[in-house]
Motif scaffolding. Structure first.
Motif, mmCIF file in Angstrom:
data_model
loop_
_atom_site.group_PDB
_atom_site.id
_atom_site.type_symbol
_atom_site.label_atom_id
_atom_site.label_comp_id
_atom_site.label_asym_id
_atom_site.label_seq_id
_atom_site.Cartn_x
_atom_site.Cartn_y
_atom_site.Cartn_z
ATOM 1 N N TRP A 23 -9.452 -2.654 -9.557
ATOM 2 C CA TRP A 23 -9.296 -2.865 -8.194
ATOM 3 C C TRP A 23 -8.519 -4.259 -7.906
ATOM 4 O O TRP A 23 -8.304 -4.908 -8.848
ATOM 5 C CB TRP A 23 -10.687 -3.362 -7.813
ATOM 6 C CG TRP A 23 -11.467 -2.046 -7.667
ATOM 7 C CD1 TRP A 23 -12.228 -1.533 -8.917
ATOM 8 C CD2 TRP A 23 -11.998 -1.143 -6.849
ATOM 9 N NE1 TRP A 23 -12.887 -0.258 -8.287
ATOM 10 C CE2 TRP A 23 -12.696 -0.084 -7.144
ATOM 11 C CE3 TRP A 23 -11.523 -1.376 -5.203
ATOM 12 C CZ2 TRP A 23 -13.229 1.081 -6.359
ATOM 13 C CZ3 TRP A 23 -12.235 -0.112 -4.320
ATOM 14 C CH2 TRP A 23 -12.775 0.799 -5.049
ATOM 15 N N ARG A 36 -8.451 -7.475 -4.961
ATOM 16 C CA ARG A 36 -8.943 -8.135 -3.808
ATOM 17 C C ARG A 36 -7.842 -8.416 -2.923
ATOM 18 O O ARG A 36 -6.962 -9.161 -3.255
ATOM 19 C CB ARG A 36 -9.887 -9.349 -4.195
ATOM 20 C CG ARG A 36 -10.802 -9.609 -3.029
ATOM 21 C CD ARG A 36 -11.799 -10.932 -3.375
ATOM 22 N NE ARG A 36 -11.087 -11.911 -3.857
ATOM 23 C CZ ARG A 36 -10.789 -12.588 -4.957
ATOM 24 N NH1 ARG A 36 -11.582 -12.090 -5.895
ATOM 25 N NH2 ARG A 36 -10.120 -13.734 -5.406
ATOM 26 N N ILE A 37 -8.039 -8.052 -1.400
ATOM 27 C CA ILE A 37 -7.047 -8.258 -0.629
ATOM 28 C C ILE A 37 -7.412 -8.978 0.587
ATOM 29 O O ILE A 37 -8.768 -8.949 0.922
ATOM 30 C CB ILE A 37 -6.140 -7.134 -0.175
ATOM 31 C CG1 ILE A 37 -7.023 -5.974 0.330
ATOM 32 C CG2 ILE A 37 -5.310 -6.528 -1.509
ATOM 33 C CD1 ILE A 37 -7.148 -5.762 1.693
ATOM 34 N N ILE A 78 1.062 -1.278 -0.039
ATOM 35 C CA ILE A 78 0.091 -0.136 -0.021
ATOM 36 C C ILE A 78 0.914 1.081 0.191
ATOM 37 O O ILE A 78 1.761 1.454 0.776
ATOM 38 C CB ILE A 78 -0.775 0.072 1.051
ATOM 39 C CG1 ILE A 78 -1.881 -1.270 1.313
ATOM 40 C CG2 ILE A 78 -1.789 1.251 1.395
ATOM 41 C CD1 ILE A 78 -2.843 -1.190 -0.022
ATOM 42 N N GLN A 109 -7.056 -8.271 4.660
ATOM 43 C CA GLN A 109 -6.657 -7.332 5.708
ATOM 44 C C GLN A 109 -5.829 -8.223 6.873
ATOM 45 O O GLN A 109 -5.878 -9.439 6.884
ATOM 46 C CB GLN A 109 -7.685 -6.598 6.173
ATOM 47 C CG GLN A 109 -8.440 -5.504 5.344
ATOM 48 C CD GLN A 109 -9.509 -4.744 5.949
ATOM 49 O OE1 GLN A 109 -8.785 -3.486 6.343
ATOM 50 N NE2 GLN A 109 -10.483 -5.059 6.256
ATOM 51 N N VAL A 156 0.479 -5.841 2.192
ATOM 52 C CA VAL A 156 -0.763 -6.524 2.369
ATOM 53 C C VAL A 156 -0.812 -7.851 1.432
ATOM 54 O O VAL A 156 0.014 -7.955 0.385
ATOM 55 C CB VAL A 156 -1.909 -5.424 1.895
ATOM 56 C CG1 VAL A 156 -1.629 -5.184 0.264
ATOM 57 C CG2 VAL A 156 -3.031 -5.883 2.033
ATOM 58 N N LEU A 185 -5.690 1.065 5.430
ATOM 59 C CA LEU A 185 -4.116 0.708 5.291
ATOM 60 C C LEU A 185 -3.353 1.948 4.988
ATOM 61 O O LEU A 185 -3.812 2.565 3.923
ATOM 62 C CB LEU A 185 -4.141 -0.426 4.310
ATOM 63 C CG LEU A 185 -4.982 -1.765 4.532
ATOM 64 C CD1 LEU A 185 -4.980 -2.657 3.442
ATOM 65 C CD2 LEU A 185 -4.576 -2.581 5.749
ATOM 66 N N VAL A 229 -10.550 0.282 2.591
ATOM 67 C CA VAL A 229 -10.760 -0.771 2.005
ATOM 68 C C VAL A 229 -12.276 -1.119 1.882
ATOM 69 O O VAL A 229 -13.113 -0.997 3.004
ATOM 70 C CB VAL A 229 -10.168 -2.064 2.935
ATOM 71 C CG1 VAL A 229 -10.710 -3.606 2.236
ATOM 72 C CG2 VAL A 229 -8.653 -1.850 2.981
ATOM 73 N N HIS A 230 -12.989 -1.435 0.671
ATOM 74 C CA HIS A 230 -14.230 -1.626 0.654
ATOM 75 C C HIS A 230 -14.704 -3.068 0.302
ATOM 76 O O HIS A 230 -13.890 -3.940 0.286
ATOM 77 C CB HIS A 230 -14.629 -0.786 -0.778
ATOM 78 C CG HIS A 230 -14.413 0.339 -0.841
ATOM 79 N ND1 HIS A 230 -15.165 1.594 -0.592
ATOM 80 C CD2 HIS A 230 -13.184 1.199 -1.070
ATOM 81 C CE1 HIS A 230 -14.768 2.545 -0.665
ATOM 82 N NE2 HIS A 230 -13.460 2.554 -0.983
ATOM 83 N N GLY A 252 -11.460 -7.712 1.429
ATOM 84 C CA GLY A 252 -12.015 -6.538 0.873
ATOM 85 C C GLY A 252 -11.460 -6.128 -0.655
ATOM 86 O O GLY A 252 -10.672 -6.882 -0.960
ATOM 87 N N TYR A 253 -11.526 -4.671 -0.559
ATOM 88 C CA TYR A 253 -11.121 -4.461 -2.222
ATOM 89 C C TYR A 253 -10.724 -2.961 -2.075
ATOM 90 O O TYR A 253 -11.075 -2.268 -1.373
ATOM 91 C CB TYR A 253 -12.132 -4.260 -3.382
ATOM 92 C CG TYR A 253 -12.912 -5.570 -3.587
ATOM 93 C CD1 TYR A 253 -12.596 -6.529 -4.534
ATOM 94 C CD2 TYR A 253 -13.836 -6.133 -2.926
ATOM 95 C CE1 TYR A 253 -13.085 -7.562 -4.941
ATOM 96 C CE2 TYR A 253 -14.389 -7.529 -3.005
ATOM 97 C CZ TYR A 253 -14.002 -8.136 -3.913
ATOM 98 O OH TYR A 253 -14.729 -9.308 -4.405
ATOM 99 N N VAL A 254 -9.357 -2.952 -2.720
ATOM 100 C CA VAL A 254 -8.369 -1.759 -2.900
ATOM 101 C C VAL A 254 -8.297 -1.464 -4.132
ATOM 102 O O VAL A 254 -8.168 -2.124 -5.081
ATOM 103 C CB VAL A 254 -7.207 -2.015 -2.023
ATOM 104 C CG1 VAL A 254 -6.397 -0.811 -2.229
ATOM 105 C CG2 VAL A 254 -7.167 -2.262 -0.589
#
Length: 253
Positions: free
Chosen positions: A209, A211-212, A168, A214, A194, A189, A175-176, A220-222
């Protein structure tokens, strides 16, 4: 007289017996009918049940220091500013001027050139990659004569599997819950390593996007612009005869 009474009693008993038998039969019929009635289920069907959010494996937080040596070397700093401006303006002539004749643009066997990368097309993907590459800090060797940009590649040092993790690159990146900036935010973050989500089905890489997982395990999605792979695109810059040159610009491992 006695015979008449006897007949009355017999008839009365028979009637009573028939009535009792009829009631009993009706009662049993009703009970049998009721036992066949199935109660209506109040619980929703499995398809209507809300999905339980999937979770990944938690891991410790790993801060990542983003370093930029360029601020210590005015000559390179000024050149990088001109390079950033040329990239923003989609100045293909400038990129061709700094590229060496044998510039390496791939780690694979098939050679690629600035022409095959469509450098003259302002909408070509290479321009977006160049923007991201030079938006971050750079590292130097030989006291400012040789540079690697961005510093993420330099400072990674193989501490983790590079295809499983990314960095990051800004503070308080949201994070969505979905790959949508309007979806719920479930965390933030800041300049840290990550984990990419390879634990659930499907690729973690989506248009715009990633997908990660945390550190607490939530998935979630960044937005892609806030995260950079340690094996993402990187460039080498070296000074030759008072001019800065780019001998390679590659991505992957």
């Amino acid at each position: 007289m006695i015979e008449n009474r006897t007949r009355v009693l017999i008839v009365g008993f028979a009637i009573a017996t028939l009535l009792g038998t009829g009631c009993s039969t009706a009662s049993r019929s009703q009970q049998s009918s009721q036992s066949n009635i199935q109660p209506i289920s109040e619980s929703p069907s499995p398809e209507a049940s809300p999905k339980v959010p999937q979770r990944g494996t938690p891991y410790p937080r790993r801060p990542f220091k983003l370093v930029d040596d360029a601020v210590k070397y005015p000559d390179f700093y000024q050149f990088r500013e001109r390079l950033r401006k040329a990239i923003k303006q989609r100045d293909a002539k400038f990129i061709r001027a700094i590229a060496t004749k044998d510039i390496r643009l791939t780690l694979g066997r098939n050679p690629r050139t600035l022409d095959t990368e469509r450098i003259d097309d302002p909408k070509a993907e290479i321009w977006q990659n160049l923007e991201r590459t030079f938006a971050l800090g750079c590292r130097t060797q030989d006291k400012g004569k040789y540079w690697i940009c961005p510093s993420v590649f330099w400072d990674w040092k193989n501490q983790l599997e590079s295809w499983k993790y990314s960095v990051i690159v800004q503070n308080k990146v949201p994070v969505h819950t979905q790959a949508n900036s309007k979806s719920k935010v479930i965390g933030f973050l800041s300049k840290e390593i990550v984990k990419l989500d390879h634990e659930t089905d499907g690729s973690p890489f989506l248009p715009g996007w990633i997908r990660i997982v945390q550190p607490d395990g939530q998935i979630g999605y960044v937005e892609e612009q806030f995260i950079y792979s340690p094996i993402g695109y990187r460039a080498a810059l070296v000074k030759e005869d008072r001019n800065w040159k780019m001998p390679f610009y590659v991505g992957g491992d």
